[in-house]
Design an enzyme around this catalytic site. Structure first.
Site, PDB file in Angstrom:
ATOM      1  N   ASN A   7      -8.707   2.328   4.731  1.00 22.40           N
ATOM      2  CA  ASN A   7      -9.673   1.229   4.602  1.00 22.40           C
ATOM      3  C   ASN A   7     -11.053   1.816   4.876  1.00 22.40           C
ATOM      4  O   ASN A   7     -11.412   2.052   6.027  1.00 22.40           O
ATOM      5  CB  ASN A   7      -9.348   0.116   5.606  1.00 22.40           C
ATOM      6  CG  ASN A   7     -10.403  -0.983   5.594  1.00 22.40           C
ATOM      7  OD1 ASN A   7     -11.274  -1.011   4.708  1.00 22.40           O
ATOM      8  ND2 ASN A   7     -10.340  -1.884   6.568  1.00 22.40           N
ATOM      9  N   TRP A   8     -11.797   2.042   3.823  1.00 24.15           N
ATOM     10  CA  TRP A   8     -13.127   2.659   3.980  1.00 24.15           C
ATOM     11  C   TRP A   8     -14.143   1.678   4.567  1.00 24.15           C
ATOM     12  O   TRP A   8     -15.234   2.069   4.927  1.00 24.15           O
ATOM     13  CB  TRP A   8     -13.632   3.147   2.626  1.00 24.15           C
ATOM     14  CG  TRP A   8     -13.045   4.462   2.196  1.00 24.15           C
ATOM     15  CD1 TRP A   8     -11.946   5.091   2.728  1.00 24.15           C
ATOM     16  CD2 TRP A   8     -13.532   5.318   1.158  1.00 24.15           C
ATOM     17  NE1 TRP A   8     -11.731   6.276   2.085  1.00 24.15           N
ATOM     18  CE2 TRP A   8     -12.679   6.445   1.114  1.00 24.15           C
ATOM     19  CE3 TRP A   8     -14.592   5.243   0.257  1.00 24.15           C
ATOM     20  CZ2 TRP A   8     -12.869   7.487   0.202  1.00 24.15           C
ATOM     21  CZ3 TRP A   8     -14.768   6.274  -0.656  1.00 24.15           C
ATOM     22  CH2 TRP A   8     -13.919   7.388  -0.675  1.00 24.15           C
ATOM     23  N   LYS A   9     -13.808   0.399   4.595  1.00 24.50           N
ATOM     24  CA  LYS A   9     -14.777  -0.639   4.989  1.00 24.50           C
ATOM     25  C   LYS A   9     -16.036  -0.468   4.122  1.00 24.50           C
ATOM     26  O   LYS A   9     -15.914  -0.021   2.981  1.00 24.50           O
ATOM     27  CB  LYS A   9     -15.064  -0.552   6.490  1.00 24.50           C
ATOM     28  CG  LYS A   9     -13.751  -0.520   7.299  1.00 24.50           C
ATOM     29  CD  LYS A   9     -13.909  -0.731   8.750  1.00 24.50           C
ATOM     30  CE  LYS A   9     -12.525  -0.718   9.404  1.00 24.50           C
ATOM     31  NZ  LYS A   9     -12.562  -1.008  10.821  1.00 24.50           N
ATOM     32  N   HIS A  86      -8.784  -9.299   7.322  1.00 27.33           N
ATOM     33  CA  HIS A  86      -9.141  -8.257   8.289  1.00 27.33           C
ATOM     34  C   HIS A  86      -9.948  -8.905   9.424  1.00 27.33           C
ATOM     35  O   HIS A  86     -10.698  -9.853   9.195  1.00 27.33           O
ATOM     36  CB  HIS A  86      -9.963  -7.161   7.597  1.00 27.33           C
ATOM     37  CG  HIS A  86     -10.150  -5.960   8.466  1.00 27.33           C
ATOM     38  ND1 HIS A  86     -11.113  -5.914   9.448  1.00 27.33           N
ATOM     39  CD2 HIS A  86      -9.480  -4.781   8.527  1.00 27.33           C
ATOM     40  CE1 HIS A  86     -11.017  -4.745  10.076  1.00 27.33           C
ATOM     41  NE2 HIS A  86     -10.038  -4.047   9.539  1.00 27.33           N
ATOM     42  N   GLU A  88     -12.555  -8.095  10.838  1.00 27.51           N
ATOM     43  CA  GLU A  88     -14.008  -8.145  10.590  1.00 27.51           C
ATOM     44  C   GLU A  88     -14.355  -9.321   9.680  1.00 27.51           C
ATOM     45  O   GLU A  88     -15.396  -9.949   9.822  1.00 27.51           O
ATOM     46  CB  GLU A  88     -14.469  -6.798   9.992  1.00 27.51           C
ATOM     47  CG  GLU A  88     -14.455  -5.712  11.061  1.00 27.51           C
ATOM     48  CD  GLU A  88     -14.131  -4.322  10.554  1.00 27.51           C
ATOM     49  OE1 GLU A  88     -14.244  -4.056   9.346  1.00 27.51           O
ATOM     50  OE2 GLU A  88     -13.753  -3.474  11.401  1.00 27.51           O
ATOM     51  N   GLU A 152      -3.268  -5.189  13.768  1.00 20.61           N
ATOM     52  CA  GLU A 152      -4.457  -4.454  14.193  1.00 20.61           C
ATOM     53  C   GLU A 152      -5.057  -5.157  15.405  1.00 20.61           C
ATOM     54  O   GLU A 152      -5.836  -6.115  15.249  1.00 20.61           O
ATOM     55  CB  GLU A 152      -5.505  -4.418  13.073  1.00 20.61           C
ATOM     56  CG  GLU A 152      -5.076  -3.675  11.833  1.00 20.61           C
ATOM     57  CD  GLU A 152      -6.277  -3.150  11.042  1.00 20.61           C
ATOM     58  OE1 GLU A 152      -6.339  -1.947  10.820  1.00 20.61           O
ATOM     59  OE2 GLU A 152      -7.151  -3.956  10.672  1.00 20.61           O
ATOM     60  N   GLY A 158     -11.805   0.884  15.980  1.00 18.80           N
ATOM     61  CA  GLY A 158     -13.035   1.657  16.138  1.00 18.80           C
ATOM     62  C   GLY A 158     -13.409   1.988  17.574  1.00 18.80           C
ATOM     63  O   GLY A 158     -14.536   2.408  17.849  1.00 18.80           O
ATOM     64  N   SER A 190      -7.827   2.692  15.532  1.00 15.50           N
ATOM     65  CA  SER A 190      -8.088   4.026  16.111  1.00 15.50           C
ATOM     66  C   SER A 190      -7.003   5.058  15.814  1.00 15.50           C
ATOM     67  O   SER A 190      -6.736   5.929  16.635  1.00 15.50           O
ATOM     68  CB  SER A 190      -8.312   3.908  17.625  1.00 15.50           C
ATOM     69  OG  SER A 190      -9.500   3.195  17.886  1.00 15.50           O
ATOM     70  N   GLY A 211      -9.036   3.248   9.412  1.00 18.45           N
ATOM     71  CA  GLY A 211     -10.459   3.061   9.120  1.00 18.45           C
ATOM     72  C   GLY A 211     -11.194   4.391   9.185  1.00 18.45           C
ATOM     73  O   GLY A 211     -11.166   5.183   8.242  1.00 18.45           O
ATOM     74  N   GLY A 212     -11.840   4.651  10.306  1.00 24.13           N
ATOM     75  CA  GLY A 212     -12.709   5.826  10.465  1.00 24.13           C
ATOM     76  C   GLY A 212     -12.114   7.139   9.977  1.00 24.13           C
ATOM     77  O   GLY A 212     -12.783   7.902   9.263  1.00 24.13           O
TER      78      GLY A 212
HETATM   79  P1  13P Z   1     -10.318   2.337  12.786  1.00 21.60           P
HETATM   80  O1  13P Z   1      -9.210   3.224  12.288  1.00 21.60           O
HETATM   81  O2  13P Z   1     -11.689   2.891  12.494  1.00 21.60           O
HETATM   82  O3  13P Z   1     -10.131   1.963  14.225  1.00 21.60           O
HETATM   83  O4  13P Z   1     -10.253   0.979  11.948  1.00 21.60           O
HETATM   84  C1  13P Z   1      -9.036   0.340  11.831  1.00 21.60           C
HETATM   85  C2  13P Z   1      -9.175  -0.726  10.824  1.00 21.60           C
HETATM   86  O5  13P Z   1      -9.848  -1.715  11.023  1.00 21.60           O
HETATM   87  C3  13P Z   1      -8.468  -0.538   9.544  1.00 21.60           C
HETATM   88  O6  13P Z   1      -8.419  -1.710   8.813  1.00 21.60           O
END
Ligand code: 13P
Length: 226
Positions: A7-9, A86, A88, A152, A158, A190, A211-212
């Site tokens: 997930n690149w966001k 998600h 967010e 999640e 993050g 994470s 994500g990251g």
């Molecule tokens: P991180 O891996 O950056 O913690 O993000 C997780 C996430 O929200 C994936 O959808």
């Protein structure tokens, strides 16, 4: 076989797309790999050898909804799945459990596999079962043959903090117990190349939502090969 989702966001650019495609296309793995880039970059993945997903879609297929992404068009662009609800989106864009459920229906209607995200916030850790129950309530009895859930914990996204593998095991077992043993469940929060292997060994974990670490092609490549 595990499902590894990037997930690149709202990150990445054309240079990262090229580096990512080159690195990940060279991988030999039995795992299923999915990349969910920002919508504006989806078309740049035409040469990607794995699956492409979207990070969100609207619950209608078309109409006067300025700025929204049509699930029907996402399907036409080559997406095989879409992340729904998600944390967010829930926190910043007001997505409620009702909206998430409608988006799930819209995804299925358009033959997109919904990846439904659920998880408790930092101040809800003690009542995590209550929070998850509320988030999945509407899905009990719904057609879930083509649905993936992603646990999640919001406090883990993050932050570098992750639940213990026992806690992950328990949370995913709880979800499967409510929704059916066969519903695939991912863990997200994470995840990186150092902790992915132990999480993937958890018997209830069917894959990861990353994500990251998915923005670093080498690190993501390592995870996909575990
Ligand atoms: P991180 O891996 O950056 O913690 O993000 C997780 C996430 O929200 C994936 O959808």
């Amino acid at each position: 076989m595990k499902i590894i989702v990037a997930n690149w966001k709202m990150n990445g650019d054309l240079d990262l797309v090229s580096a990512f495609i080159e690195r990940i296309n060279a991988i030999e793995t039995k795992n299923t790999i999915v990349v969910c880039p920002p919508a504006a970059l989806i078309r740049e993945f035409n040469d990607f050898h794995h699956l492409i997903g979207a990070q969100n879609c609207f619950y209608e297929d078309k109409g006067a909804f300025t700025g929204e992404n049509s699930p029907k068009l996402l399907k036409k662009l080559g997406c095989g799945c879409v992340i729904i609800g998600h944390s967010e989106r829930r926190a910043l864009f007001g997505e409620t459990d009702e909206i998430v459920f409608k988006k799930h229906e819209a995804a299925l209607r358009n033959e997109l596999i919904p990846i439904v995200c659920i998880g408790e916030k930092a101040n809800e850790r003690v009542q995590w079962k209550h929070v998850l129950t509320k988030q999945i309530e509407k899905f009990i009895g719904a057609p879930l043959q083509n649905t993936i859930f992603a646990y999640e914990p919001v406090w883990s996204i993050g932050t570098g903090m992750i639940p213990t593998t026992e806690e992950i095991q328990e949370a995913l077992a709880f979800i499967k117990n409510k929704l059916g043993r066969n519903v695939p469940c991912l863990y997200g929060g994470s995840v990186n190349a150092s902790n992915a292997e132990s999480i993937l060994k958890v018997d209830t974990v069917d894959g990861l939502l990353i994500g990251g670490a998915s923005l670093k092609p080498d690190e993501f490549a390592k995870i996909t090969m575990m």
